[in-house]
Design a protein around this motif. Sequence first.
Motif, PDB file in Angstrom:
ATOM      1  N   ILE A 102       0.801  -1.280   0.008  1.00  0.00           N
ATOM      2  CA  ILE A 102      -0.147   0.019  -0.093  1.00  0.00           C
ATOM      3  C   ILE A 102       0.935   1.393   0.075  1.00  0.00           C
ATOM      4  CG2 ILE A 102      -1.622   1.633   1.322  1.00  0.00           C
ATOM      5  CD1 ILE A 102      -2.653  -1.414   2.507  1.00  0.00           C
ATOM      6  N   SER A 103       1.827   1.311   0.863  1.00  0.00           N
ATOM      7  CA  SER A 103       2.689   2.536   1.023  1.00  0.00           C
ATOM      8  C   SER A 103       3.786   2.695   0.058  1.00  0.00           C
ATOM      9  CB  SER A 103       3.240   2.380   2.432  1.00  0.00           C
ATOM     10  OG  SER A 103       4.011   3.554   2.740  1.00  0.00           O
ATOM     11  N   ARG A 104       4.563   1.659  -0.304  1.00  0.00           N
ATOM     12  CA  ARG A 104       5.796   1.682  -1.120  1.00  0.00           C
ATOM     13  C   ARG A 104       5.516   1.399  -2.580  1.00  0.00           C
ATOM     14  NH1 ARG A 104       8.113   4.803   2.035  1.00  0.00           N
ATOM     15  NH2 ARG A 104      10.041   4.659   0.895  1.00  0.00           N
ATOM     16  N   LYS A 170       6.699   7.765   6.413  1.00  0.00           N
ATOM     17  CA  LYS A 170       7.577   8.469   6.950  1.00  0.00           C
ATOM     18  C   LYS A 170       9.019   8.225   6.229  1.00  0.00           C
ATOM     19  CE  LYS A 170       7.383  10.167  10.988  1.00  0.00           C
ATOM     20  NZ  LYS A 170       7.202  10.292  12.346  1.00  0.00           N
ATOM     21  N   LEU A 171       9.101   7.012   5.706  1.00  0.00           N
ATOM     22  CA  LEU A 171      10.533   6.588   5.268  1.00  0.00           C
ATOM     23  C   LEU A 171      10.873   7.498   3.818  1.00  0.00           C
ATOM     24  CD1 LEU A 171      10.507   2.849   5.647  1.00  0.00           C
ATOM     25  CD2 LEU A 171      11.390   4.555   7.153  1.00  0.00           C
ATOM     26  N   PRO A 172      11.897   8.017   3.660  1.00  0.00           N
ATOM     27  CA  PRO A 172      12.190   8.844   2.334  1.00  0.00           C
ATOM     28  C   PRO A 172      11.926   7.928   0.923  1.00  0.00           C
ATOM     29  CG  PRO A 172      13.829   9.192   3.789  1.00  0.00           C
ATOM     30  CD  PRO A 172      12.868   8.115   4.369  1.00  0.00           C
ATOM     31  N   TYR A 173      11.013   8.441   0.212  1.00  0.00           N
ATOM     32  CA  TYR A 173      10.848   7.598  -1.060  1.00  0.00           C
ATOM     33  C   TYR A 173      12.152   7.597  -2.140  1.00  0.00           C
ATOM     34  CZ  TYR A 173       7.751   5.257  -4.401  1.00  0.00           C
ATOM     35  OH  TYR A 173       7.219   4.280  -5.393  1.00  0.00           O
ATOM     36  N   GLU A 174      12.905   8.534  -1.723  1.00  0.00           N
ATOM     37  CA  GLU A 174      14.000   8.554  -2.524  1.00  0.00           C
ATOM     38  C   GLU A 174      14.986   7.350  -2.621  1.00  0.00           C
ATOM     39  OE1 GLU A 174      12.596  12.458  -2.126  1.00  0.00           O
ATOM     40  OE2 GLU A 174      13.264  10.845  -0.630  1.00  0.00           O
ATOM     41  N   ALA A 178      16.290   4.952  -5.498  1.00  0.00           N
ATOM     42  CA  ALA A 178      17.911   4.696  -5.619  1.00  0.00           C
ATOM     43  C   ALA A 178      17.801   3.197  -5.746  1.00  0.00           C
ATOM     44  CB  ALA A 178      18.449   5.281  -4.528  1.00  0.00           C
ATOM     45  N   ALA A 179      17.004   2.334  -5.080  1.00  0.00           N
ATOM     46  CA  ALA A 179      17.340   0.952  -5.096  1.00  0.00           C
ATOM     47  C   ALA A 179      16.779   0.352  -6.523  1.00  0.00           C
ATOM     48  CB  ALA A 179      16.506   0.286  -3.950  1.00  0.00           C
ATOM     49  N   LEU A 192      15.706  -5.789   1.502  1.00  0.00           N
ATOM     50  CA  LEU A 192      16.942  -4.808   1.909  1.00  0.00           C
ATOM     51  C   LEU A 192      16.874  -3.545   2.204  1.00  0.00           C
ATOM     52  CD1 LEU A 192      19.256  -6.262  -1.257  1.00  0.00           C
ATOM     53  CD2 LEU A 192      19.081  -7.378   1.189  1.00  0.00           C
ATOM     54  N   VAL A 193      15.658  -2.927   1.770  1.00  0.00           N
ATOM     55  CA  VAL A 193      15.557  -1.435   2.091  1.00  0.00           C
ATOM     56  C   VAL A 193      14.515  -1.392   3.319  1.00  0.00           C
ATOM     57  CG1 VAL A 193      14.919   0.639   1.449  1.00  0.00           C
ATOM     58  CG2 VAL A 193      16.287  -0.992   0.122  1.00  0.00           C
ATOM     59  N   TYR A 194      13.204  -1.976   3.073  1.00  0.00           N
ATOM     60  CA  TYR A 194      12.088  -1.730   3.890  1.00  0.00           C
ATOM     61  C   TYR A 194      12.390  -2.386   5.082  1.00  0.00           C
ATOM     62  CZ  TYR A 194       7.012  -1.887   4.726  1.00  0.00           C
ATOM     63  OH  TYR A 194       5.846  -1.418   5.866  1.00  0.00           O
ATOM     64  N   LEU A 195      12.378  -3.492   5.020  1.00  0.00           N
ATOM     65  CA  LEU A 195      12.587  -4.429   6.355  1.00  0.00           C
ATOM     66  C   LEU A 195      13.585  -3.630   7.495  1.00  0.00           C
ATOM     67  CD1 LEU A 195      11.883  -8.143   5.512  1.00  0.00           C
ATOM     68  CD2 LEU A 195      10.258  -6.500   6.352  1.00  0.00           C
TER      69      LEU A 195
END
Length: 283
Positions: A102-104, A170-174, A178-179, A192-195
């Motif tokens: 939903i968010s990412r 609240k996590l930077p979408y950048e 980049a990933a 690798l990024v979200y968890l």
Amino acid sequence: MKRWTFKAVATEAKLLLIGIPVLLWTLIPVYHMVLFAISSKDSATSGHLWPKNPTLDNFRIVFQQKHFYLDHFWLQLWNSLVIALSVGALTLLVATTAAFAISRLRVRGGRTVMNLALFTYFIPAAFLAVPMYKTMGNYGLLNSQWALILAMVTIASPYCIWVLKQASDKLPYELDEAARMDGASPLQLFRLVYLPLMVPSLVAVGTYSLLLAWNEYLYAFLLLSNDKSVTLAVALGNFLSADDSPWELLMATGLIYALPPAAIYYAFKRYMVGGLTAGAVKS
């Protein structure tokens, strides 16, 4: 040296006037549990503030299953542990993947589904007990621990999804962009990024769902009926079925049953506070 002003003193006095009654309200039931647990059967209801001859025999009786209400104490405690851990793990799996999508990934209709799921909390969980019983009966899951596990995951997931979604926003979408530029797939982005960035919130919702399942009574009583499959929370209710209930054994068992969630909470309380409030205010 700090100078006390009238305003500061008044504020402290107000906090004490609120805090002391709340503290007493919280500790008095625990005090009575301990009082009964270390008293003999004859002195448990004597009215003394502290037993004249404190004893640990009640705990010995519980651990050795020396009373017919305690024939399956260790098995029922194990059932509670297995069900609580299973609910925590499954709720984390469902809530984490749903919040990520939903968010990412921003799947179409995700927010609508989340809002509809939260809408179910307008209905008290007790009102859903009979429909849940009927549903589990249709699928042949009655008197199976999976019935309780699935029911508790259903109850816990909407709130956990909402908490993780708010924290994820609240996590930077950048970081995601980049990933992706480095060739990361959605699964790699998730792993690798979200968890790693969501660990505090994951611990918070996992602990919340675990404690919710550990303390559940209504659904456990309704969906499980075999003495060897019920949780210890339901088994404690059996003590009240007799006219002359062994209150000292009930309180000793209840005290033992209260220790694991208390230890879990105090071990992860900083994650509970930080994780559950991570998405409370959006910047």
